[in-house]
Design an enzyme around this catalytic site. Structure first.
Site, PDB file in Angstrom:
ATOM      1  N   ASP A  43       0.715  -1.218   0.093  1.00 22.15           N
ATOM      2  CA  ASP A  43       0.109  -0.099   0.065  1.00 22.15           C
ATOM      3  C   ASP A  43       0.926   1.174  -0.191  1.00 22.15           C
ATOM      4  O   ASP A  43       2.037   1.004   0.401  1.00 22.15           O
ATOM      5  CB  ASP A  43      -0.875   0.025   1.342  1.00 22.15           C
TER       6      ASP A  43
HETATM    7  C1  GLC Z   1      -4.397   4.266  -0.479  1.00 21.64           C
HETATM    8  C2  GLC Z   1      -5.134   3.041  -0.180  1.00 21.64           C
HETATM    9  C3  GLC Z   1      -5.361   2.006  -1.262  1.00 21.64           C
HETATM   10  C4  GLC Z   1      -4.918   2.679  -2.654  1.00 21.64           C
HETATM   11  C5  GLC Z   1      -3.577   3.434  -2.718  1.00 21.64           C
HETATM   12  C6  GLC Z   1      -3.224   4.202  -3.615  1.00 21.64           C
HETATM   13  O1  GLC Z   1      -3.731   4.635   0.886  1.00 21.64           O
HETATM   14  O2  GLC Z   1      -5.234   2.376   1.084  1.00 21.64           O
HETATM   15  O3  GLC Z   1      -6.384   1.145  -1.382  1.00 21.64           O
HETATM   16  O4  GLC Z   1      -4.912   1.745  -3.795  1.00 21.64           O
HETATM   17  O5  GLC Z   1      -3.182   3.939  -1.589  1.00 21.64           O
HETATM   18  O6  GLC Z   1      -4.071   5.364  -3.694  1.00 21.64           O
END
Ligand code: GLC
Length: 741
Positions: free
Chosen positions: A230
Site C-alpha cells: 500500500d
Molecule cells: C491508499 C489505499 C489503497 C490505494 C493506494 C493508492 O492509501 O489504502 O487502497 O490503492 O493508497 O492510492
C-alpha cells in the site's frame, strides 16, 4: 524465497542483463511523467522493459474523467457474480482506455466493524459472498486486459490508526474469515497482484509478514503475481525484501506525489529543493498521522538506497531482487505489455453508464415497505427533502474517488421521471453535508463555506427542519434522502450526521407518507425506522444516483438487493463492541470475537437485528416449493428449489443456502452462507434453482493439523431468502472425518 514459473526464459534473460541499480529501479515506484498514474514503475529502454502504470480504484478510474460506478457494497448487495463480471469488464476497459495497466482493485476486506470508514469500498461481513464477488470482478477486469489487485492483504478492517494498528487475530479466524476471499482471488481468479496493507497482523507489518506473504500466499496458494505495498506502507527494506514484498509504491515522498490531494503537501512539494521539505511535510502531517505510523511517508522508497545497501552488504541476496522483478515482469508479459498486445480500452463509454446504473439498481435494498412503494400512481406532489438531495452521492472520500463526466441527483432524477406532471418541492432541512465530490471550489481552489454559498444562492434563511416539515405536510408523499459521508483514513459514526435523524422524525410526524432513501457506506442507526412508511438503501449509487432512485421509487425496476451486512438495533450488538476489539487499545485490536463476525455473532448470541444479513424486500412476492437436498459422495450437497413469482410484477429473488454443523467438537457459528443464486422471474414465472454446497463449506480450519477438516456427523442445510427468513431445512450426514486437500 519462491521462484515464479522459471520456464519464463525471456524474462530471465532480460533480468540477467540488468545492473544492480537497474534492478533496484524495478522494485519501487517513481514519478509518472504523464502525471496520471497512482503508482508508476519506469521501464528500462536499454533491455526493453516497458513502464507499468497502476491506478485506483474499485469504483472507477482515478485521475481522469471516468464512469463513476456504485460503491462496492452496492455491487455486493446485488448478490450476483455475473453482474460483478459485467462491471469488472467495464472497469478493466476503462483502465486501458486511460492508458493504465493495473487496477488497484477490488478491495474486499471483511466488514468486521461497521464503523470502518471504507465499508463502501468493500463487499460484506461474509467471506463466501466476498469471495464470489472478488473472483467475478478480478476475472473480468483481467479478461478485459488490465491487471487486477486483490487488496488490502490482510485484516485491514478499520481506518482508525490504520498505519500502525495490529490486528491480533488467531490462525483459525484468519483462515476461515479474513483469508478466504484472497485465497479465491489467487487460486480461482489468478489475480495479477496482491496489495500488502498498512496494518500489522499479530505485531508484524503486512509488508514484512513472511508467513502471510511467502509461506501462505506464494508457497501454499501458489501465487505467481507480484505483491505491491500500500502507498508508503513499507517500513523496513530488509524485513520487506525478505518477507516477500515485490514492489514498493509509490516510491516518492508524500509531498512530491502528483496525486496528492493535500494542498499543504502540494505547496511543500513546490518549494525550492533547498527547503527541508521532508521535515515540513512531517510537521504538516502531524495532526492526522497517528503515533507509531510508518516513518517513510516523507522520505524516498526504502527499496531504493536502503535496499541497495542491504544487497551490497549481503543482508538481502541479489537473487531475491531477481525474483521480485521476475514476478512483476512475468505479469506484464502475461498481459501483452512486452508485445504491445494490450487492448485499446475506452473510458467514459456510454455502455458503461448503463452498467453502472444496472449495478446500482440491482444493489438497491428495499428494507421496509408498508405498501407506499412503488409510487406507480404518480402523486400530484412530492416533497424531496434532505441536505444533499440535490447532489448525486458518487462515492466516499479517499483514493476511490472518481470524477464522472456527469451525475444526476435524486431531486433531478425524480423531476426528470415525473416530467412536469407532479409538483416536486425541495427543502434541505438541515445543513448540507460536505461531500468529497464538492466541486463548488471558490478562489485558490478552496471550498466555499456553506453559509456563504447559501447566502449567495439567496437561501439566507439557511435550511430548517420546520420548513422541511411544512413542505412534507402539504405533499402527497415526502421522500427524505439521508446520507453519511464516509472516507478512507478515518472511521465513521453509525449515526447520521447533521441532525438528519431529527429531520426524518419531523417529516414522518408531518407527512401523509414518508419514504426514506438512505445513501450510506454501510449499516447506520435508524431510530425512526418504526415511524416511516418505507426505507430504501441505495449505498453510494455513483453517477446514476438520481436515475436509480427514481426508477426504484416509481417501480420501473424491482429493488432486488439483499443486505451483505447486518444492520443492528444497537451499536453494542455488533460483535466487535468493546474498545479492546475495536478500535483497539495501544495500537492493538483484539479479534476476540474469532469467527463470530456479522450474522454469525447475531445468530450465536440470538440477537434480533434491525435488518438481518441477506434481507431485502421486493415489489412482488416469491414462493419456494419442492426444496430438495441431495447429499453427494463426500461432504457435498446439492440443493434444488423451485421459486415462483406469484406477484404481478417482474422481480429478482436471491435464494440463499446456509450450512451448520449440528454437534461440532469446536465452537462453530450456527450457520454460514454456503451458496446463493440470484434469479430473475417474470410475473407468474417459476424456475428451479440449483445450489452446490462443496466440501470446503463443511470444513473448519484445524490449527493443530493445519488442515481444513470436515468432522463426521450431521449438518443442517437451511434454505431461505435471508439469514433470518429460512424457508426450509434438511440434514446431510457426513460418514467419515475428511481432511480437505
Ligand atoms: C491508499 C489505499 C489503497 C490505494 C493506494 C493508492 O492509501 O489504502 O487502497 O490503492 O493508497 O492510492
Amino acid at each position: 524465497m519462491t521462484n515464479p514459473d522459471s520456464s519464463n526464459d525471456r524474462i530471465d534473460a532480460l533480468i540477467e542483463k540488468l545492473t544492480l541499480q537497474e534492478k533496484i529501479d524495478l522494485v519501487h515506484g517513481d514519478h509518472d511523467p504523464a502525471e496520471l498514474a497512482t503508482g508508476y514503475l519506469p521501464g528500462n529502454d536499454r533491455v526493453g522493459v516497458p513502464s507499468l502504470s497502476l491506478v485506483d480504484g474499485p469504483m472507477g478510474v482515478r485521475a481522469v474523467t471516468a464512469t463513476a460506478f456504485p460503491a462496492s457494497i452496492a455491487l455486493a448487495a446485488a448478490w450476483d457474480s455475473d453482474l460483478a463480471r459485467e462491471q469488472g469488464e467495464a472497469l478493466g476497459t476503462e483502465v486501458l482506455g486511460a492508458d493504465q495497466d493495473v487496477l488497484l482493485a477490488p478491495g474486499f476486506n471483511i466488514i468486521r466493524a461497521p464503523q470502518c470508514g471504507r465499508s463502501f469500498e468493500y463487499y460484506s461481513e461474509d467471506p463466501h459472498l466476498s469471495s464470489r464477488l472478488a473472483v467475478g470482478t478480478i476475472e473480468s477486469v483481467q479478461s478485459a486486459g488490465a491487471m487486477a489487485t486483490a487488496k488490502h492483504y490482510v485484516a485491514n478492517n478499520q481506518e482508525h490508526q490504520r498505519h500502525a494498528v495490529s490486528a491480533e487475530v488467531d490462525e483459525r479466524t484468519l483462515r476461515e474469515i479474513y483469508l478466504p476471499a484472497f485465497e479465491a482471488a489467487v487460486k480461482e481468479a489468478d489475480v495479477a497482484s496482491v496489495m500488502a496493507s498498512y496494518n500489522r497482523i499479530n505485531g508484524t507489518y503486512a509488508t514484512e509478514h513472511e508467513r502471510l506473504l511467502t509461506d501462505v500466499l506464494k508457497d501454499e496458494w501458489g501465487f505467481d503475481g507480484f505483491v505491491v505495498s500500500d502507498w508508503w506502507a513499507t517500513t523496513d527494506a530488509v524485513g520487506a525484501a525478505r518477507g516477500g514484498l515485490d514492489l514498493d509504491m509509490p516510491g516518492v515522498p508524500v509531498h512530491e506525489w502528483q496525486e496528492n490531494e493535500s494542498r499543504i503537501h502540494r505547496a511543500i512539494g513546490a518549494l525550492p529543493d533547498a527547503a527541508p521539505k521532508d521535515k515540513l511535510a512531517a510537521l504538516a502531517a502531524k495532526p492526522w498521522l497517528p503515533d507509531g505510523a510508518n516513518p517513510n511517508l516523507f522520505e524516498g522508497s526504502v527499496f531504493e538506497d536502503p535496499l541497495r545497501e542491504a544487497v551490497k552488504g549481503g543482508k538481502v541476496p541479489e537473487t531475491a531482487l531477481d525474483e521480485k522483478i521476475a514476478r512483476t515482469l512475468s505479469q506484464m508479459e502475461r498481459f501483452g505489455m512486452f508485445d504491445d498486445e494490450q487492448p485499446e480500452g475506452s473510458v467514459n463509454d456510454p455502455a458503461h453508464e448503463t452498467v453502472a446504473r444496472r449495478v446500482a439498481e440491482r444493489g438497491t435494498v428495499l428494507l421496509q415497505n408498508d405498501g407506499v412503494l412503488p409510487l406507480d400512481e404518480e402523486p400530484a406532489s412530492i416533497a424531496v427533502i434532505g441536505p444533499n438531495a440535490d447532489k448525486a452521492k458518487i462515492g466516499g472520500g479517499g483514493s476511490s474517488e472518481v470524477d464522472p463526466t456527469d451525475a444526476i441527483s435524486p431531486l433531478d432524477g425524480i423531476r426528470e421521471r415525473t416530467d412536469g406532471e407532479t409538483t416536486v418541492s425541495f427543502e434541505r432541512g438541515v445543513e448540507r453535508i460536505e461531500d468529497p465530490h464538492d466541486e463548488d471550489e471558490g478562489p485558490f481552489g478552496l471550498p466555499v463555506p456553506d453559509a456563504i454559498d447559501d447566502a449567495l444562492s439567496g437561501d439566507d434563511e439557511g435550511p430548517s427542519i420546520d420548513a422541511a416539515a411544512r413542505v412534507a405536510e402539504s405533499a402527497d408523499v415526502a421522500v427524505v434522502v439521508v446520507q453519511d459521508n464516509a472516507s478512507e483514513s478515518e472511521d465513521r459514526s453509525l449515526w447520521l450526521p447533521n441532525e438528519q435523524d431529527q429531520l426524518v422524525a419531523a417529516v414522518a410526524d408531518a407527512a401523509e407518507k414518508t419514504v426514506v432513501v438512505a445513501r450510506t457506506a454501510g449499516p447506520v442507526r435508524m431510530p425512526w425506522a418504526g415511524d416511516v412508511d418505507a426505507i430504501v438503501e441505495t449505498w453510494y449509487p455513483g453517477q446514476e444516483d438520481g436515475h436509480v432512485t427514481a426508477s426504484v421509487l416509481f417501480g420501473d425496476v424491482d429493488p432486488s438487493g439483499r443486505l451483505p451486512v447486518t444492520f443492528a438495533r444497537r451499536t453494542d450488538h455488533y460483535p466487535a463492541s468493546t474498545e479492546g476489539q475495536y478500535p483497539g487499545i495501544e495500537l492493538e485490536a483484539e479479534y476476540s470475537e474469532g469467527v463470530f463476525v456479522g450474522y454469525r455473532h447475531f445468530d450465536a448470541e440470538d440477537i434480533e437485528p434491525l435488518f438481518p444479513f441477506g434481507h431485502g424486500l421486493s415489489y412482488t412476492d416469491f414462493e419456494y416449493d419442492d426444496v430438495t437436498v441431495e447429499a453427494g459422495d463426500g461432504p457435498e450437497a446439492t440443493v434444488e428449489v423451485t421459486v415462483e413469482n406469484v406477484g404481478d410484477r417482474d422481480g429478482h429473488e436471491v435464494v440463499q443456502a446456509y450450512l451448520g454443523q449440528d454437534d461440532p467438537s469446536v465452537e462453530r457459528p450456527p450457520k454460514e452462507l454456503a451458496a446463493f443464486e440470484s434469479v430473475e422471474l417474470a410475473a407468474g414465472e417459476s424456475k428451479t434453482v440449483t445450489l452446490e454446497i462443496e466440501e470446503r463449506d463443511f470444513a473448519y480450519y484445524d490449527t493443530e493439523e493445519s488442515a481444513w477438516t470436515v468432522e463426521d456427523g450431521d449438518y443442517t442445510v437451511s434454505v431461505g431468502r435471508s439469514s433470518r427468513d429460512i424457508v426450509d431445512t434438511d440434514t446431510v450426514s457426513v460418514e467419515d472425518l475428511t481432511v480437505v486437500e
